[in-house]
Scaffold this active site. Structure first.
Site, PDB file in Angstrom:
ATOM      1  N   SER A  28       0.813  -1.205   0.000  1.00 40.70           N
ATOM      2  CA  SER A  28       0.000   0.000   0.000  1.00 40.70           C
ATOM      3  C   SER A  28       0.854   1.266   0.000  1.00 40.70           C
ATOM      4  CB  SER A  28      -0.940   0.002   1.198  1.00 40.70           C
ATOM      5  OG  SER A  28      -0.194  -0.015   2.384  1.00 40.70           O
ATOM      6  N   LYS A  29       2.141   1.123   0.290  1.00 43.52           N
ATOM      7  CA  LYS A  29       3.013   2.292   0.326  1.00 43.52           C
ATOM      8  C   LYS A  29       3.792   2.440  -0.979  1.00 43.52           C
ATOM      9  CE  LYS A  29       2.335   3.521   4.659  1.00 43.52           C
ATOM     10  NZ  LYS A  29       2.777   2.702   5.746  1.00 43.52           N
ATOM     11  N   SER A  30       3.536   1.587  -1.930  1.00 45.96           N
ATOM     12  CA  SER A  30       4.381   1.569  -3.119  1.00 45.96           C
ATOM     13  C   SER A  30       3.572   1.848  -4.376  1.00 45.96           C
ATOM     14  CB  SER A  30       5.048   0.200  -3.252  1.00 45.96           C
ATOM     15  OG  SER A  30       4.070  -0.747  -3.623  1.00 45.96           O
TER      16      SER A  30
END
Ligand SMILES: [Zn+2]
Length: 309
Positions: free
Chosen positions: A242-244
């Site tokens: 989700s952070k990428s």
């Protein structure tokens, strides 16, 4: 103890008509592969146990909500055949329940109004142990009091035993924010109890919320559900999905490839799904073939970016 020993010894997976699970996305954007792993995993565990599976939209944080995201998420879940067994609940409709719980904690002396700003807490390392507010705010936050030495741990059905010292690691935590939004921790605890959720299956990134939620359950006299935290999904570079950049939305118009990928990411043998081109047939087979003993504890990494052939 390895995970399979715990799985086989625990009661989490016993066939039970009293199993009620849930998937509770926040409407901050479209569902990506990481959120769908939790959706599909929690659905499979509920079906495997002969239980119910609910969908709840966690939209208490109005500052993070993206207009249209909740409807988009529900459309995606429907396309994937993952439908709530009861009407979908939205936290924004449930504020009187949170207010009642907050009032109980205030009456019991467990909750208190707090005028501290973030900078007021600098001397306490950012962790609230006493009020140090320099000025009265028009609308204070409300926090839950956490006594010194309050250690809370739990046996997860998949992950290793997890424990926190709430006083030193978390401090007095917020129940109602100064901007008027209900805190995630209070809303989740009230909702899980009020909806009769018996088994919470969610991503391992929420492990460190669990002791806070258990403490809240104790203060409110609520039962603690069973917990299972699914492994995090990492992208091809080993970053949390989700952070990428790889956190691209799943394709609701073509759910079968994503369902097959999620199945294998949940440790299940790909061949066991057969060659069907029907979502419903695939889900029916998956519900029968699912083996929770094969779930992995460690983060799982994508071998290729989603959408690549
Ligand atoms: Zn304070």
């Amino acid at each position: 103890m390895n995970s399979s020993a715990f799985l086989s010894g625990g009661s989490f997976f016993m066939l039970s008509v009293s199993y009620r699970g849930r998937f509770a996305p926040s409407p901050t954007g479209p569902l990506h592969l990481g959120s769908m792993l939790v959706a599909f995993g929690s659905w499979l565990l509920a079906r495997h146990a002969g239980g119910q599976w609910l969908v709840r939209i966690e939209d208490v944080d109005r500052t993070r909500e993206v207009p249209g995201a909740a409807a988009n998420q529900l459309t995606t879940l429907e396309a994937f055949g993952l439908q709530s067994d009861l009407p979908v609940e939205r936290q924004s409709d449930r504020q009187p329940l949170y207010q009642r719980a907050l009032q109980q904690l205030l009456t019991d002396g467990m909750a208190f109004e707090c005028h501290c700003s973030r900078s007021d807490l600098a001397d306490q390392g950012g962790i609230h142990r006493y009020c140090a507010g320099q000025r009265q705010r028009a609308q204070p936050a409300t926090r839950l009091r956490v006594a010194d030495g309050n250690r809370i741990g739990f046996e997860d059905a998949l992950q290793e035993y997890f424990e926190q010292d709430l006083g030193t690691e978390v401090g007095d935590f917020v129940l109602l924010r100064a901007d008027g939004c209900w805190a995630y921790q209070l809303a989740v605890v009230v909702d899980d109890a009020e909806q009769g959720v018996t088994h919470v299956v969610r991503g391992a990134d929420l492990m460190d919320s669990t002791p806070r939620q258990m403490f809240l359950q104790q203060q409110l006299g609520l039962a603690t559900p069973h917990y299972l935290h699914l492994p995090l999904l990492l992208d091809t570079e080993g970053r949390k999905l989700s952070k990428s950049l790889a956190a691209t939305p799943v394709d609701a118009s073509d759910p079968l490839p994503a369902l097959r990928l999620l199945w294998s990411l949940l440790g299940q043998p790909t061949a066991s799904l057969g060659k069907t081109s029907s979502v419903w047939r695939l889900l029916d087979t998956a519900a029968h073939q699912f083996n929770p003993q094969l779930l992995q504890r460690a983060p799982v990494q994508l071998m290729q970016a989603p959408g690549c052939p």
